[in-house]
Design a protein around this motif. Sequence first.
Motif, mmCIF file in Angstrom:
data_model
loop_
_atom_site.group_PDB
_atom_site.id
_atom_site.type_symbol
_atom_site.label_atom_id
_atom_site.label_comp_id
_atom_site.label_asym_id
_atom_site.label_seq_id
_atom_site.Cartn_x
_atom_site.Cartn_y
_atom_site.Cartn_z
ATOM 1 N N ALA A 49 9.485 9.118 163.994
ATOM 2 C CA ALA A 49 7.864 10.456 163.728
ATOM 3 C C ALA A 49 7.870 9.330 161.979
ATOM 4 O O ALA A 49 6.528 9.420 162.092
ATOM 5 C CB ALA A 49 8.782 11.395 162.907
ATOM 6 N N THR A 50 8.520 8.936 161.237
ATOM 7 C CA THR A 50 8.693 8.370 160.144
ATOM 8 C C THR A 50 7.609 6.283 160.429
ATOM 9 O O THR A 50 6.269 6.438 159.516
ATOM 10 C CB THR A 50 8.621 7.836 159.288
ATOM 11 O OG1 THR A 50 10.438 7.542 159.260
ATOM 12 C CG2 THR A 50 10.077 9.673 158.564
ATOM 13 N N ILE A 51 7.953 6.251 161.333
ATOM 14 C CA ILE A 51 6.726 5.003 161.522
ATOM 15 C C ILE A 51 5.664 5.323 162.692
ATOM 16 O O ILE A 51 5.255 3.701 162.644
ATOM 17 C CB ILE A 51 7.969 4.208 162.361
ATOM 18 C CG1 ILE A 51 8.440 4.320 163.981
ATOM 19 C CG2 ILE A 51 9.346 3.656 161.161
ATOM 20 C CD1 ILE A 51 8.764 3.416 164.760
ATOM 21 N N SER A 52 5.863 6.363 162.656
ATOM 22 C CA SER A 52 4.355 6.151 163.815
ATOM 23 C C SER A 52 3.291 5.880 163.229
ATOM 24 O O SER A 52 2.363 5.759 164.301
ATOM 25 C CB SER A 52 4.386 7.980 164.565
ATOM 26 O OG SER A 52 3.826 8.864 163.537
ATOM 27 N N PRO A 53 3.101 6.379 161.986
ATOM 28 C CA PRO A 53 1.218 6.037 161.597
ATOM 29 C C PRO A 53 1.294 4.658 161.305
ATOM 30 O O PRO A 53 0.246 4.508 161.457
ATOM 31 C CB PRO A 53 1.331 6.479 160.110
ATOM 32 C CG PRO A 53 2.731 7.616 160.309
ATOM 33 C CD PRO A 53 3.753 7.339 161.164
ATOM 34 N N TYR A 54 2.728 3.815 161.063
ATOM 35 C CA TYR A 54 2.009 2.722 161.236
ATOM 36 C C TYR A 54 1.979 1.472 162.354
ATOM 37 O O TYR A 54 1.322 0.726 163.110
ATOM 38 C CB TYR A 54 3.090 2.223 159.712
ATOM 39 C CG TYR A 54 3.017 3.079 158.492
ATOM 40 C CD1 TYR A 54 2.365 3.079 157.554
ATOM 41 C CD2 TYR A 54 4.753 3.062 158.500
ATOM 42 C CE1 TYR A 54 2.567 3.713 157.102
ATOM 43 C CE2 TYR A 54 4.664 3.876 157.858
ATOM 44 C CZ TYR A 54 3.774 4.466 156.652
ATOM 45 O OH TYR A 54 3.947 5.094 155.736
ATOM 46 N N ASN A 72 12.766 11.493 154.870
ATOM 47 C CA ASN A 72 11.680 11.737 153.231
ATOM 48 C C ASN A 72 12.227 10.463 153.001
ATOM 49 O O ASN A 72 11.435 9.340 152.154
ATOM 50 C CB ASN A 72 11.640 12.256 152.132
ATOM 51 C CG ASN A 72 11.131 13.686 152.752
ATOM 52 O OD1 ASN A 72 9.776 14.114 153.755
ATOM 53 N ND2 ASN A 72 11.085 15.295 152.197
ATOM 54 N N ALA A 73 13.114 9.547 152.501
ATOM 55 C CA ALA A 73 13.660 8.616 151.736
ATOM 56 C C ALA A 73 13.346 7.797 152.593
ATOM 57 O O ALA A 73 12.631 6.383 151.904
ATOM 58 C CB ALA A 73 15.267 8.315 151.389
ATOM 59 N N LEU A 74 13.008 7.936 153.316
ATOM 60 C CA LEU A 74 12.973 6.908 154.929
ATOM 61 C C LEU A 74 11.187 6.216 155.281
ATOM 62 O O LEU A 74 10.722 5.993 154.922
ATOM 63 C CB LEU A 74 13.291 6.884 155.962
ATOM 64 C CG LEU A 74 13.300 5.792 157.575
ATOM 65 C CD1 LEU A 74 14.012 4.359 157.251
ATOM 66 C CD2 LEU A 74 13.773 6.731 158.703
ATOM 67 N N ALA A 75 10.011 7.332 154.899
ATOM 68 C CA ALA A 75 8.902 7.403 155.051
ATOM 69 C C ALA A 75 8.687 7.027 153.666
ATOM 70 O O ALA A 75 7.739 6.182 153.724
ATOM 71 C CB ALA A 75 8.279 9.075 155.055
ATOM 72 N N ILE A 78 18.191 1.538 153.444
ATOM 73 C CA ILE A 78 17.087 1.978 152.368
ATOM 74 C C ILE A 78 16.783 1.806 151.428
ATOM 75 O O ILE A 78 15.782 2.132 150.320
ATOM 76 C CB ILE A 78 16.577 3.505 153.617
ATOM 77 C CG1 ILE A 78 17.067 3.343 155.022
ATOM 78 C CG2 ILE A 78 15.813 4.364 152.897
ATOM 79 C CD1 ILE A 78 16.489 4.610 155.131
ATOM 80 N N VAL A 79 17.333 2.916 150.515
ATOM 81 C CA VAL A 79 17.517 3.013 148.906
ATOM 82 C C VAL A 79 16.684 1.748 148.512
ATOM 83 O O VAL A 79 16.627 1.200 147.242
ATOM 84 C CB VAL A 79 18.949 3.735 148.623
ATOM 85 C CG1 VAL A 79 18.454 3.588 146.677
ATOM 86 C CG2 VAL A 79 18.522 5.384 148.991
#
Length: 264
Positions: free
Chosen positions: A146-151, A88-91, A35-36
Amino acid sequence: MNQTDKVLFDIDNRGVATVTLNQPEIHNAFDDKLIVQLTDIFSRINQNDDIRVMVLAAAGKSFSAGADLNWMQRMATYSYEQNLADANALAKMFFILNTMNKPTIAKVQGAAFGGAVGLVACCDMAIGSKLSKFCLSEVKLGLVPATISPYVIDAIGARIARRYFTTAEVFSATRARRLGLLSEAVVEEELDITIENLIEHILKNSPAAISAAKQLIFDVHNRPISDDLIAKTSEKIAELRVSDQGQEGLKAFLQKRRANWVTE
C-alpha cells in the motif's frame, strides 16, 4: 557513525552523501526504528545545501529483504490505530525520499523484496546488479504493497503493477530494467563505476537547476497541456534565466569556462 550502526551515513568532500543499510546478517530487513532513522537522515540530506547527490546502498549480499520478521510479529498484535500510525511513519519516509530536492541513486545487489522495492522506486535512478532479484511479496502474507504503491506504479506502470502486485512473482534485474524499476542492470563489479559515472555527470550541473528540474517533473507529469501549464513552464524558465546560477551558467557557456559549481 561506526560500523555497529544499523544505517551508515557518510558525506565526501564533493558533497556526495552515501546512506548504507548495514544489517547484512538479516539481509537489511527494516523495522519501525530503522524507518525513524532513515526518515531523519533523508530529511537532513534534503535540508543540507552542501550535499549534491545521495546514494542509497546496502552492505552484504542483499539490498533489503523488506520488513523485519520481529517487526512483523509485533504488527500482528497491533490495534488498527497502532497499525495506522506505523503505516503513516513508513509512508512519510517514502514520501521524503521520493521528493528529495537533489538526485538520488539506489545501488541494488541481491534481493530487493517488499518495501525495498519502494525504496528503489523512490530514488531518481537505480543501478542494479544483473543478479539482483525483486518481489512485491505482500499478498503472500494477506497484505498489499500500500504505502509503496504510488511510487512503484509510477515507476513500472499500472498494467505491470496489476501482475506483480497480485502474483508476488520474483523477477530478475533484466526484467526490472525493462519495466523501468532499474535504470541500468550491470555486472556486480561494474556497480560502483556505473554509479560514479552518474555522479560525475550530476556534479557538472547547477544544483539549483537540478532541484528545479526535479520539481518540474512533479509539476508537469500527468497534467494536461493547458494554458495554465504553458504559462507556469514559461515563468519557470524566465525565473531561472535571471537567477544567480542561471546567469553563471549562461556566462560560463558563452565564455567557454567552467561554471563556479564545478569543483574539478
